[in-house]
Design a protein around this motif. Structure first.
Motif, PDB file in Angstrom:
ATOM      1  N   ASN A 182       0.812  -1.231   0.000  1.00 21.67           N
ATOM      2  CA  ASN A 182       0.000   0.000   0.000  1.00 21.67           C
ATOM      3  C   ASN A 182       0.842   1.276   0.000  1.00 21.67           C
ATOM      4  O   ASN A 182       0.506   2.240   0.686  1.00 21.67           O
ATOM      5  N   GLY A 183       1.941   1.271  -0.717  1.00 19.07           N
ATOM      6  CA  GLY A 183       2.778   2.465  -0.794  1.00 19.07           C
ATOM      7  C   GLY A 183       3.695   2.678   0.393  1.00 19.07           C
ATOM      8  O   GLY A 183       4.350   3.710   0.489  1.00 19.07           O
ATOM      9  N   SER A 184       3.746   1.727   1.304  1.00 22.23           N
ATOM     10  CA  SER A 184       4.644   1.858   2.455  1.00 22.23           C
ATOM     11  C   SER A 184       5.989   1.197   2.136  1.00 22.23           C
ATOM     12  O   SER A 184       6.139   0.497   1.136  1.00 22.23           O
ATOM     13  N   PHE A 187       3.451  -4.298  11.793  1.00 22.89           N
ATOM     14  CA  PHE A 187       3.057  -2.926  11.485  1.00 22.89           C
ATOM     15  C   PHE A 187       4.154  -1.927  11.828  1.00 22.89           C
ATOM     16  O   PHE A 187       4.291  -0.897  11.172  1.00 22.89           O
ATOM     17  N   GLY A 188       4.934  -2.199  12.849  1.00 24.14           N
ATOM     18  CA  GLY A 188       6.005  -1.292  13.259  1.00 24.14           C
ATOM     19  C   GLY A 188       7.106  -1.146  12.228  1.00 24.14           C
ATOM     20  O   GLY A 188       7.962  -0.272  12.346  1.00 24.14           O
ATOM     21  N   GLN A 189       7.106  -2.007  11.204  1.00 17.03           N
ATOM     22  CA  GLN A 189       8.143  -1.949  10.173  1.00 17.03           C
ATOM     23  C   GLN A 189       7.658  -1.311   8.881  1.00 17.03           C
ATOM     24  O   GLN A 189       8.415  -1.240   7.912  1.00 17.03           O
ATOM     25  N   TYR A 190       6.425  -0.817   8.844  1.00 16.04           N
ATOM     26  CA  TYR A 190       5.893  -0.183   7.642  1.00 16.04           C
ATOM     27  C   TYR A 190       5.912   1.330   7.798  1.00 16.04           C
ATOM     28  O   TYR A 190       5.303   1.874   8.720  1.00 16.04           O
ATOM     29  N   TRP A 191       6.596   2.002   6.884  1.00 18.41           N
ATOM     30  CA  TRP A 191       6.790   3.443   6.941  1.00 18.41           C
ATOM     31  C   TRP A 191       6.291   4.087   5.661  1.00 18.41           C
ATOM     32  O   TRP A 191       6.430   3.530   4.580  1.00 18.41           O
ATOM     33  N   LEU A 227       8.483  11.081   7.948  1.00 18.66           N
ATOM     34  CA  LEU A 227       8.269   9.641   8.031  1.00 18.66           C
ATOM     35  C   LEU A 227       7.133   9.355   9.000  1.00 18.66           C
ATOM     36  O   LEU A 227       7.109   9.892  10.111  1.00 18.66           O
ATOM     37  N   TYR A 228       6.216   8.504   8.579  1.00 18.99           N
ATOM     38  CA  TYR A 228       5.136   8.060   9.456  1.00 18.99           C
ATOM     39  C   TYR A 228       5.153   6.553   9.506  1.00 18.99           C
ATOM     40  O   TYR A 228       5.475   5.889   8.521  1.00 18.99           O
TER      41      TYR A 228
END
Length: 70
Positions: free
Chosen positions: A14-16, A50-54, A66-67
């Motif tokens: 999804n673009g992360s 989830f903590g590895q998707y930016w 960065l989010y």
């Protein structure tokens, strides 16, 4: 070392992106670990976390923020 300062973005979903560095390779990714009272950021084994998707969000001044998906 110099290789620990070479970072790259690997497309995830999804673009992360996952953020990895040259020294540790694809086996480790920048990760957010939920620890009270503040979340911690560290390199952790790459996985479906989830903590590895930016995601990168452009700012008006031309920089990016960065989010994290966590």
């Amino acid at each position: 070392s110099e290789s620990s300062q070479q970072w790259y973005f690997v497309a995830a979903y999804n673009g992360s992106y996952r953020i990895q560095n040259h020294q540790l390779g694809e086996g480790f990714s920048l990760d957010v670990i939920p620890i009270e009272p503040r979340d911690k950021v560290r390199m952790a084994g790459t996985g479906e976390y989830f903590g590895q998707y930016w995601t990168l969000h452009p700012s008006k001044d031309g920089s990016y923020r960065l989010y994290n998906e966590y």
